[in-house]
Scaffold this motif. Structure first.
Motif, PDB file in Angstrom:
ATOM      1  N   GLU A 173      48.389  27.458 -10.401  1.00 38.96           N
ATOM      2  CA  GLU A 173      48.080  28.261  -9.452  1.00 38.96           C
ATOM      3  C   GLU A 173      46.529  28.513  -9.489  1.00 38.96           C
ATOM      4  O   GLU A 173      45.994  28.574  -8.347  1.00 38.96           O
ATOM      5  CB  GLU A 173      48.890  29.716  -9.937  1.00 38.96           C
ATOM      6  N   SER A 180      40.572  24.994  -3.591  1.00 38.74           N
ATOM      7  CA  SER A 180      40.314  25.788  -2.264  1.00 38.74           C
ATOM      8  C   SER A 180      38.807  26.119  -2.061  1.00 38.74           C
ATOM      9  O   SER A 180      38.187  26.062  -1.033  1.00 38.74           O
ATOM     10  CB  SER A 180      41.076  27.081  -1.984  1.00 38.74           C
ATOM     11  N   SER A 230      45.400  25.281   0.602  1.00 36.22           N
ATOM     12  CA  SER A 230      46.327  26.142   0.315  1.00 36.22           C
ATOM     13  C   SER A 230      47.748  25.771   0.939  1.00 36.22           C
ATOM     14  O   SER A 230      48.865  26.371   0.839  1.00 36.22           O
ATOM     15  CB  SER A 230      46.107  27.502   1.062  1.00 36.22           C
TER      16      SER A 230
END
Length: 234
Positions: A173, A180, A230
């Motif tokens: 995560e 990103s 994402s």
């Protein structure tokens, strides 16, 4: 787009005593300015060798490595040192922060190395660390430490960011957040970001994918519509 990087028939041999290891075997590719690039391949494919050559951390045995019109394959040690300082921001798997300095101090150090650094406070704010400026590395999570590392690299105002398995020490995560952020640096700051990874899923987000195997370029793919990190199906 302007071509920023050109590898032309690059060979890198390591002398292993009785035999030679061919880590880069006639490698040829180009990368345009501002691209978000992924270099993929299994262990031993030659990914880190190519990154080291791009970053001026090693000498090519033969071939041309043209960066912004200059063939760095012909540079001596002093010229490569100047090239690294002025043109390349490095982001590694481990953060290499100075433990006795705060986040802001770690990034501000860059002003002693380069001629035209960006503002450290502005860059740290852009990576979401405005509330952690006075914290030491041990007071930050792994993801926050990697953000400091990215901010330090960006603060050099380099021609390109070279990232060697930048999420290798992070959970999945947090890794997506960091990737990103690197994609954002490419898109919003027009930085050429080159990521070495074994994670094939990231290819969906890249402008250009260079696949290596046994020191050779297996294929090159240019994505006309890369995904946001994402949106990648991890």
């Amino acid at each position: 787009m302007n071509s920023l990087v050109q590898f032309k028939n690059v060979v890198k041999e390591y002398d292993m005593g009785s035999k030679k290891l061919l880590a880069a075997d006639n490698v040829t590719f180009s990368i345009n300015e501002g691209e978000f690039v992924v270099i993929l391949g299994p262990s031993g494919a030659g990914k880190s060798t190519v990154l080291n050559l791009l970053g001026g951390m090693d000498f090519a045995t033969s071939g041309e490595i043209i960066i912004n019109g200059r063939n760095i394959a012909g540079f001596d040690e002093k010229q490569l040192t100047n090239y690294r300082a002025e043109n390349v921001g490095f982001v590694f798997q481990f953060y290499n922060l100075i433990p006795t300095l705060t986040a802001l101090e770690n990034v501000s150090l860059i002003r002693h190395v380069v001629k035209s650094p960006l503002d450290a406070l502005e860059v740290l704010t852009s990576v979401g660390l405005e509330e952690h400026l006075r914290k030491f590395p041990t007071q930050l999570s792994g993801g926050e430490q990697q953000r400091v590392s990215i901010a330090r690299a960006v603060c050099k105002n380099p021609t390109m960011l070279l990232c060697d398995e930048p999420t290798g020490a992070l959970d999945s995560e947090t890794g997506i957040v960091i990737l990103s952020l690197l994609q954002k640096m490419s898109r919003e700051r027009n930085k050429t970001v080159i990521i070495v990874t074994h994670n094939a899923a990231l290819a969906q987000a890249a402008d250009r994918v260079i696949r290596l195997k046994n020191g050779k370029v297996r294929d090159i793919t240019v994505n006309e519509a890369p995904l946001a990190v994402s949106e990648v199906n991890w």
